[in-house]
Design a protein around this motif. Sequence first.
Motif, PDB file in Angstrom:
ATOM      1  N   UNK A  27       0.813  -1.216   0.000  1.00 24.13           N
ATOM      2  CA  UNK A  27       0.000   0.000   0.000  1.00 24.13           C
ATOM      3  C   UNK A  27       0.844   1.262   0.000  1.00 24.13           C
ATOM      4  N   UNK A  28       2.122   1.143   0.379  1.00 22.53           N
ATOM      5  CA  UNK A  28       2.975   2.320   0.492  1.00 22.53           C
ATOM      6  C   UNK A  28       2.927   2.958   1.864  1.00 22.53           C
ATOM      7  N   UNK A  29       2.297   2.289   2.811  1.00 21.55           N
ATOM      8  CA  UNK A  29       2.199   2.816   4.175  1.00 21.55           C
ATOM      9  C   UNK A  29       3.410   2.440   5.030  1.00 21.55           C
ATOM     10  N   UNK A  30       4.211   1.496   4.548  1.00 22.75           N
ATOM     11  CA  UNK A  30       5.481   1.135   5.170  1.00 22.75           C
ATOM     12  C   UNK A  30       6.562   1.151   4.099  1.00 22.75           C
ATOM     13  N   UNK A  31       7.726   1.679   4.444  1.00 23.75           N
ATOM     14  CA  UNK A  31       8.833   1.692   3.501  1.00 23.75           C
ATOM     15  C   UNK A  31       9.462   0.302   3.392  1.00 23.75           C
ATOM     16  N   UNK A  32       9.898  -0.053   2.203  1.00 27.37           N
ATOM     17  CA  UNK A  32      10.588  -1.313   1.968  1.00 27.37           C
ATOM     18  C   UNK A  32      12.066  -1.141   2.323  1.00 27.37           C
ATOM     19  N   UNK A  33      12.589  -2.037   3.158  1.00 25.54           N
ATOM     20  CA  UNK A  33      14.001  -1.958   3.524  1.00 25.54           C
ATOM     21  C   UNK A  33      14.885  -2.376   2.351  1.00 25.54           C
ATOM     22  N   UNK A  34      14.517  -3.453   1.698  1.00 21.29           N
ATOM     23  CA  UNK A  34      15.217  -3.888   0.492  1.00 21.29           C
ATOM     24  C   UNK A  34      14.271  -4.716  -0.359  1.00 21.29           C
ATOM     25  N   UNK A  35      14.637  -4.891  -1.647  1.00 19.67           N
ATOM     26  CA  UNK A  35      13.770  -5.599  -2.573  1.00 19.67           C
ATOM     27  C   UNK A  35      12.889  -4.623  -3.334  1.00 19.67           C
ATOM     28  N   UNK A  36      11.948  -5.164  -4.106  1.00 17.34           N
ATOM     29  CA  UNK A  36      11.083  -4.312  -4.927  1.00 17.34           C
ATOM     30  C   UNK A  36       9.672  -4.866  -5.000  1.00 17.34           C
ATOM     31  N   UNK A  37       8.724  -3.956  -5.284  1.00 17.57           N
ATOM     32  CA  UNK A  37       7.320  -4.323  -5.465  1.00 17.57           C
ATOM     33  C   UNK A  37       6.851  -3.742  -6.792  1.00 17.57           C
ATOM     34  N   UNK A  38       6.242  -4.588  -7.612  1.00 18.59           N
ATOM     35  CA  UNK A  38       5.701  -4.154  -8.906  1.00 18.59           C
ATOM     36  C   UNK A  38       4.189  -4.361  -8.938  1.00 18.59           C
ATOM     37  N   UNK A  39       3.485  -3.403  -9.477  1.00 20.46           N
ATOM     38  CA  UNK A  39       2.066  -3.550  -9.821  1.00 20.46           C
ATOM     39  C   UNK A  39       1.986  -3.439 -11.330  1.00 20.46           C
ATOM     40  N   UNK A  40       1.656  -4.541 -11.979  1.00 16.46           N
ATOM     41  CA  UNK A  40       1.754  -4.576 -13.434  1.00 16.46           C
ATOM     42  C   UNK A  40       3.202  -4.397 -13.848  1.00 16.46           C
TER      43      UNK A  40
END
Length: 349
Positions: free
Chosen positions: A50-63
């Motif tokens: 949702x973007x409510x927590x920052x990612x420490x490492x790695x990646x998230x893709x939507x489409x």
Amino acid sequence: MASVKFSKVEKSYGTTTVVSELDLELTDGSMTVLVGPSGCGKTTSLRMLAGLEEVTSGSIHIGDRDVTALEPKDRDIAMVFQNYALYPHLTVRENIAFPLRAKKLSRADAHKRADEIGESLGLGKLMDRKPKDLSGGQQQRVAIGRAIIREPAVFLFDEPLSNLDAKLRVETRTELLRLQRKLGITSLYVTHDQEEAMTLSDRIVVMRDGRIAQAGPPEEVYRRPADTFVATFVGSPKMNLIDGAVVAGELRTESGLRMTVGGPDASSVTVGVRADDLILTPASGAAATVELVELLGPRAIITVRAADQQLTSVVEAAALNAITPGATVGLSARDAHRFDVHTGVRIEA
């Protein structure tokens, strides 16, 4: 609509890692449910998407978009929370229409669309009411309607039914599943309720200590649990687990328990038997004794004491004449799972 992909995603707070190397893909239009005990990382994973927590490492893709560093408003997601989060001074119609009004759509057009969605959610006669005049289930449907009207690429549900009573939870769950199937929007749903997870999901993801313990279709996770944690977490009543040796198709423990389980001999193994698969046969002088009978309409949950083990069986109510508290019974398994006695990992036949 869009697929979602977590790639080696980690989340840490200082030296404490709460999500570790999360690799997970949500196919376009699917309903994926994250389930697990409190503190396992499921809600944190949802909040990172949702973007409510920052990612420490790695990646998230939507489409095709990498959304790892995007603000929540730029991710094309809609979220339904546990506490509904409705505006108390607005009517049902105005609450549902709010996302469109925020985008400067005309009042008439926004309300027309809100009325259409309200009708599909069974709220047609309630559109002029305020949240305080609604039941918990009705309020949750308003919150779902407000998410639907945005027509997002991804739906996120953070334990949305946990505040409802049992009857409303089942009714709202059914309605939610119907809507998701109808709209075909990729959805990620978080719950600690394994029954809810089994009912709603195309794919169930069981989490433990920030990692995926097992992921797959709900029937597969139930029928072929990867380890003893999944075996006891998924399924109600939970799976019976007994450590012992299998000799000539019979499970034997040092305390004297005997159960027919079939399969090859094993000198040391953990045998798992679902309550539905534990067969009780009235037998005089048997080592197992019926302790408790809980009648649940057409079926009953039977608690049995066998040596130092407390076991659970589910039987048809019609078979209870000879299975009463204090009766002795023989034990056999219609289907038995085997796990490594040290690691808990499933042993394939």
